[in-house]
Structures are given as C-alpha cells and as structure tokens.
Design a protein around this motif. Structure first.
Motif, PDB file in Angstrom:
ATOM      1  N   ASP A   6       0.847  -1.199   0.000  1.00 61.65           N
ATOM      2  CA  ASP A   6       0.000   0.000   0.000  1.00 61.65           C
ATOM      3  C   ASP A   6       0.879   1.244   0.000  1.00 61.65           C
TER       4      ASP A   6
ATOM      5  N   TYR B 181       9.325   1.494   1.906  1.00 65.25           N
ATOM      6  CA  TYR B 181      10.096   0.245   1.920  1.00 65.25           C
ATOM      7  C   TYR B 181      10.116  -0.563   0.623  1.00 65.25           C
TER       8      TYR B 181
ATOM      9  N   GLY C   8      -5.349   1.579   3.943  1.00 66.45           N
ATOM     10  CA  GLY C   8      -6.610   1.581   4.693  1.00 66.45           C
ATOM     11  C   GLY C   8      -7.432   0.326   4.474  1.00 66.45           C
ATOM     12  N   GLU C   9      -8.172  -0.037   5.511  1.00 67.58           N
ATOM     13  CA  GLU C   9      -8.940  -1.290   5.504  1.00 67.58           C
ATOM     14  C   GLU C   9      -9.950  -1.352   4.356  1.00 67.58           C
TER      15      GLU C   9
ATOM     16  N   GLY D 283      -1.748  -6.285   7.864  1.00 68.66           N
ATOM     17  CA  GLY D 283      -2.711  -7.356   7.639  1.00 68.66           C
ATOM     18  C   GLY D 283      -3.620  -7.113   6.446  1.00 68.66           C
TER      19      GLY D 283
ATOM     20  N   THR E 210       4.575  -5.602   8.022  1.00 72.73           N
ATOM     21  CA  THR E 210       5.162  -4.312   8.426  1.00 72.73           C
ATOM     22  C   THR E 210       4.427  -3.658   9.592  1.00 72.73           C
TER      23      THR E 210
ATOM     24  N   ASP F  57       0.068 -11.580  13.760  1.00 76.72           N
ATOM     25  CA  ASP F  57      -1.076 -12.484  13.756  1.00 76.72           C
ATOM     26  C   ASP F  57      -1.447 -12.853  12.315  1.00 76.72           C
TER      27      ASP F  57
ATOM     28  N   LYS G 289      -4.725 -17.666   6.496  1.00 76.41           N
ATOM     29  CA  LYS G 289      -6.072 -17.175   6.177  1.00 76.41           C
ATOM     30  C   LYS G 289      -5.919 -15.918   5.335  1.00 76.41           C
TER      31      LYS G 289
ATOM     32  N   SER H  11       8.352   3.171  11.809  1.00 71.57           N
ATOM     33  CA  SER H  11       7.528   4.263  11.266  1.00 71.57           C
ATOM     34  C   SER H  11       6.038   4.090  11.570  1.00 71.57           C
TER      35      SER H  11
HETATM   36  N1  LIG Z   1      -5.432 -13.414   8.106  1.00 70.52           N
HETATM   37  C1  LIG Z   1      -5.475 -13.404   9.399  1.00 70.52           C
HETATM   38  O1  LIG Z   1      -5.307 -14.426  10.077  1.00 70.52           O
HETATM   39  C2  LIG Z   1      -5.718 -12.094  10.097  1.00 70.52           C
HETATM   40  C3  LIG Z   1      -5.525 -11.993  11.476  1.00 70.52           C
HETATM   41  C4  LIG Z   1      -5.682 -10.749  12.069  1.00 70.52           C
HETATM   42  C5  LIG Z   1      -6.043  -9.654  11.302  1.00 70.52           C
HETATM   43  N2  LIG Z   1      -6.232  -9.798   9.967  1.00 70.52           N
HETATM   44  C6  LIG Z   1      -6.574  -8.655   9.131  1.00 70.52           C
HETATM   45  O2  LIG Z   1      -5.528  -7.709   9.218  1.00 70.52           O
HETATM   46  C7  LIG Z   1      -6.044  -6.418   8.907  1.00 70.52           C
HETATM   47  C8  LIG Z   1      -5.501  -5.401   9.872  1.00 70.52           C
HETATM   48  O3  LIG Z   1      -4.101  -5.378   9.740  1.00 70.52           O
HETATM   49  P1  LIG Z   1      -3.246  -4.079  10.084  1.00 70.52           P
HETATM   50  O4  LIG Z   1      -3.695  -3.524  11.372  1.00 70.52           O
HETATM   51  O5  LIG Z   1      -1.834  -4.449   9.916  1.00 70.52           O
HETATM   52  O6  LIG Z   1      -3.779  -3.040   9.008  1.00 70.52           O
HETATM   53  P2  LIG Z   1      -3.147  -2.350   7.717  1.00 70.52           P
HETATM   54  O7  LIG Z   1      -2.437  -3.301   6.883  1.00 70.52           O
HETATM   55  O8  LIG Z   1      -4.263  -1.587   7.108  1.00 70.52           O
HETATM   56  O9  LIG Z   1      -2.082  -1.338   8.353  1.00 70.52           O
HETATM   57  C9  LIG Z   1      -2.504  -0.299   9.178  1.00 70.52           C
HETATM   58  C10 LIG Z   1      -2.027   1.075   8.670  1.00 70.52           C
HETATM   59  O10 LIG Z   1      -0.632   1.173   8.893  1.00 70.52           O
HETATM   60  C11 LIG Z   1       0.038   1.553   7.701  1.00 70.52           C
HETATM   61  N3  LIG Z   1       1.334   0.914   7.771  1.00 70.52           N
HETATM   62  C12 LIG Z   1       1.615  -0.394   7.625  1.00 70.52           C
HETATM   63  N4  LIG Z   1       2.894  -0.627   7.891  1.00 70.52           N
HETATM   64  C13 LIG Z   1       3.461   0.563   8.187  1.00 70.52           C
HETATM   65  C14 LIG Z   1       4.762   0.961   8.560  1.00 70.52           C
HETATM   66  N5  LIG Z   1       5.735   0.064   8.735  1.00 70.52           N
HETATM   67  N6  LIG Z   1       4.982   2.269   8.781  1.00 70.52           N
HETATM   68  C15 LIG Z   1       3.984   3.180   8.667  1.00 70.52           C
HETATM   69  N7  LIG Z   1       2.738   2.859   8.341  1.00 70.52           N
HETATM   70  C16 LIG Z   1       2.467   1.561   8.102  1.00 70.52           C
HETATM   71  C17 LIG Z   1      -0.848   1.071   6.592  1.00 70.52           C
HETATM   72  O11 LIG Z   1      -0.624   1.827   5.427  1.00 70.52           O
HETATM   73  C18 LIG Z   1      -2.223   1.309   7.179  1.00 70.52           C
HETATM   74  O12 LIG Z   1      -2.597   2.637   7.001  1.00 70.52           O
HETATM   75  C19 LIG Z   1      -7.548  -6.543   8.928  1.00 70.52           C
HETATM   76  O13 LIG Z   1      -8.000  -6.567   7.610  1.00 70.52           O
HETATM   77  C20 LIG Z   1      -7.781  -7.905   9.574  1.00 70.52           C
HETATM   78  O14 LIG Z   1      -8.958  -8.505   9.135  1.00 70.52           O
HETATM   79  C21 LIG Z   1      -6.072 -10.991   9.357  1.00 70.52           C
END
Ligand SMILES: NC(=O)c1ccc[n+]([C@@H]2O[C@H](COP(=O)([O-])OP(=O)(O)OC[C@H]3O[C@@H](n4cnc5c(N)ncnc54)[C@H](O)[C@@H]3O)[C@@H](O)[C@H]2O)c1
Ligand SMILES: [Zn+2]
Length: 363
Positions: free
Chosen positions: A44, A51, A73-74, A106, A130, A136, A142, A172
């Motif tokens: 994204d 990176y 974003g989600e 995620g 990241t 998780d 999944k 970051s």
């Molecule tokens: N598959 C599974 O087993 C499983 C388990 C738990 C959660 N999930 C899913 O994971 C998602 C949530 O993951 P998340 O919280 O990582 O959300 P995300 O991937 O949307 O990341 C959150 C925010 O952080 C930003 N970001 C990511 N890495 C960054 C970095 N290193 N530096 C600065 N900004 C960064 C992203 O651009 C985003 O805005 C949900 O969709 C959830 O359903 C899946």
C-alpha cells in the motif's frame, strides 16, 4: 535473528524475526522449487513509499520484479482491488511459477494472499509484515477480502512460503497502529498463555516499552501461540476458532462504523472486554472484569463509541461466520489462558451487551 518453524497440515515454512530479516529474501527466493519466474510485490502507499525499494533491492537477482500498490486503509481490502491486482498480474504476464510478495500490514497480507491463492488456481507467496498486528495475520494462511455485508467474507486458506518479519519496519508505525497490534498480542496471551499475559502486564507498562529485546520476546511468544493453534487446526474445524476471541463484537463494531473508522485492534479490544463480561455471566464467576477494563484503558484502548445500537450490533454478530444457523457462538474465557467456544442465547447476548454498554459509558 530468530527463526520460528511454522508447521501446518498443508505446509511447513520458516518465519524469520529480527532487525534485518530482508537479508533472507534472496536465498529464500533462490531456494524455491520450481524456480521463481517473476515477482509481483503487492503493497500500500504508506508502506511502498518507505520500503518498496528496500525489498526490491533485497531480491538481488535478474528476475523481473513488478509492483502493484493500492491506497492505504482497511476499505482497500476490497474485491475491486483484488480484481485490479489480477488484471495487473495478467498484463505483466505472471505465470504459475511466479511469486507474490505481500509487503504491508494485515490488510495487504490478506489481499495479496488471496490474489496469490486464486491467480491461476494458486501461486506461491511470501509475507513481509510491516505492522505489529501482522504478527497475527501473516501466520496461518487465512487470506481474504471484505464484502460490504461482512468482513473477510470472500477468502481462502493459502499458506505462504516464508514470513520475513523485519521489525525495523515498525519504526515508522503510528502509535495507534502499535496499539491495534498489541490487542492481538493480548488476545494470544489471554486465550493460551497466562504467563505471557503476566509478562506483558509487568514488562509493558506503556506501548513505548515494546521495543528492542522486549519486542522480539513478545513477538516470539505471541507468534508461538498463533503457530501452535494453527498447527493443530489449520482450517478452523476446532480450536482455531479461539483466535476469534473478541472478534464477534469487534467485527460487528468495525462493520457498523465502516471499515477503517476504528482500527481492527481497538475494535477487538472492546470485543474482548465484552467477551470477558459475558464469560462472567455464563460461568457465574468473577474474572476481574474491572481490572481488565483498567489495564486496557491504561494502554489507551478506547471505550465503545457512543450511540451504537445494541440491536444493530447483534444483527451483525449473527451474520458473523461463527454464528451457526443464527445461534451466536462466542469464544469465552474460563480463566486467563483458557478459552472455549460456547453457543450463547440471544437473551444473554443482548442483556450482557446492554450491561456492557452501560458500564462502558458510565465508567
Ligand atoms: N489473516 C489473518 O489471520 C488475520 C488476522 C488478524 C487480522 N487480519 C486482518 O488484518 C487487517 C488489519 O491489519 P493491520 O492492522 O496491519 O492493518 P493495515 O495493513 O491496514 O495497516 C494499518 C495502517 O498502517 C500503515 N502501515 C503499515 N505498515 C506501516 C509501517 N511500517 N509504517 C507506517 N505505516 C504503516 C498502513 O498503510 C495502514 O494505514 C484486517 O484486515 C484484519 O482482518 C487478518
Ligand atoms: Zn484480528
């Protein structure tokens, strides 16, 4: 650098955890059989701008490396982006021996993983998480996209070839994303590992404590829980459902507020508190609900947003995949480190949700 062995029925793979695990990328790709023909990195904007070059450069080979970047974003974990990614993969000529790299949190792990799971009936992929939360999501295979009517409703099980957890990428991460990931860490402790929960409470007073060696230790333990659960039950016929602790209400809150309005972890943290209160009601036992509320507030987890309708949340909880023919099946906590899945009557779900809302808004 630590190496954790993830063993599921369908696949075994390594997870590398450390300050600079990108050094493992070249050899991991080179060792894959049959040989990788080309690479598509899916990421994204927030992550790619920081990176993508590092990861591309770490591949060090004459393979063609392409990228596909979606906004952050989600709400971008959508069928539209899934379809656009498939279009990109076809346009650049990916084939059955190509590799997808999921570079992101995620959201990207789930989206890119689902692209890999279905492109030409499934190609290989590597997870480069990241976010803290992705300890998780990057483990266990999944993968999914959201539908406006329900989160993660379209998906598959597809294990990665490897997970490279390069924790310097977390530098970051905004503080609310640290908190979001920490909710899943608390979840892993609460469902499986009382010692880890005690350690987190003692050693991680604020989220800033979660750095360096403490971060590696906590990630190693939490990933260990996830790995243990998915190794016993890859496809959620049984105990994998424990990982949904806090998620039944959590998902309903996310869906009701609109994806991305609240972080996944904040919603899950609220859901875990509700699940603990419900556990007290089902087991007729004092589980120290109040002390969990205090602990969660001290970490900065928010209260349930005001003005939500209990009826509406219950309706959404019933649509959840864990509801079988309309009966809500909740992951309940018998004690710290021990949970089970219990069908709970609509009446008890509703009365406890109302009590929970009253207590959330009056505390
Ligand atoms: N598959 C599974 O087993 C499983 C388990 C738990 C959660 N999930 C899913 O994971 C998602 C949530 O993951 P998340 O919280 O990582 O959300 P995300 O991937 O949307 O990341 C959150 C925010 O952080 C930003 N970001 C990511 N890495 C960054 C970095 N290193 N530096 C600065 N900004 C960064 C992203 O651009 C985003 O805005 C949900 O969709 C959830 O359903 C899946
Ligand atoms: Zn989750």
């Amino acid at each position: 650098m630590k190496s954790v062995h993830i063993a599921t029925k369908s696949k075994q793979y390594p997870l590398y955890l450390g300050q600079n695990t990108l050094t493992k990328l070249e050899e991991t790709v080179a060792a894959m059989k049959p040989a990788v023909s080309s690479v598509l990195i899916i990421s994204d904007e927030a992550v790619a701008s920081r990176y993508l070059d590092d990861v591309t450069n770490a591949i060090h080979s004459d393979l063609s490396v392409y990228s596909f970047v979606v906004p952050s974003g989600e709400k971008e974990k959508s069928f539209e982006n899934y379809y656009k990614a498939q279009t990109r993969a076809l346009e650049i000529g990916l084939d059955r021996h190509s590799l997808v790299i999921a570079l992101g949190g995620g959201m990207i792990g789930d989206l890119a993983g689902f692209v890999a799971a279905t492109f030409m009936r499934g190609i290989r992929f590597i997870q480069i998480p990241t976010t803290l939360l992705a300890h998780d999501s990057a483990v266990g295979g999944k993968v999914a996209v959201n539908h406006p009517l329900g989160k993660n409703m379209i998906g598959a099980f597809h294990q990665p070839e490897a997970v490279l957890y390069n924790i310097s990428f977390l530098d970051s991460l905004p503080v609310y994303e640290w908190r979001s990931g920490f909710a899943e860490m608390l979840k892993h402790a609460l469902i499986w590992d009382a010692e880890l929960y005690a350690w987190l409470r003692n050693e991680v007073c604020t989220l800033e404590d979660l750095r360096g060696d403490k971060l590696i230790y906590a990630l190693d333990q939490a990933i260990g829980v996830k790995a243990a659960v998915v190794s016993q039950d890859e496809t959620e016929k049984g105990i994998r459902a424990y990982l949904n602790f806090g998620h039944t209400l959590g998902h309903a809150i996310e869906a009701e507020l609109g994806y991305g309005t609240v972080t996944h972890g904040d919603a899950v943290a609220i859901g875990m508190l509700y699940a603990i209160l419900l556990s007290e009601r089902v087991y007729h036992k004092d589980l120290q609900y109040k002390s969990f509320v205090q602990t969660f507030r001290a970490y900065g987890f928010p209260k349930l947003p005001a003005g939500l309708s209990a009826d509406r949340l219950i309706e959404l909880m019933k649509k959840d995949k864990k509801a079988n023919s309309g009966v809500i099946r909740m992951v309940l906590m018998k004690e710290i480190g021990e949970v089970e899945v219990v069908p709970v009557s609509d009446e008890l779900i509703a009365s406890t949700l109302e009590e929970f809302m009253d207590r959330e808004w009056s505390l």
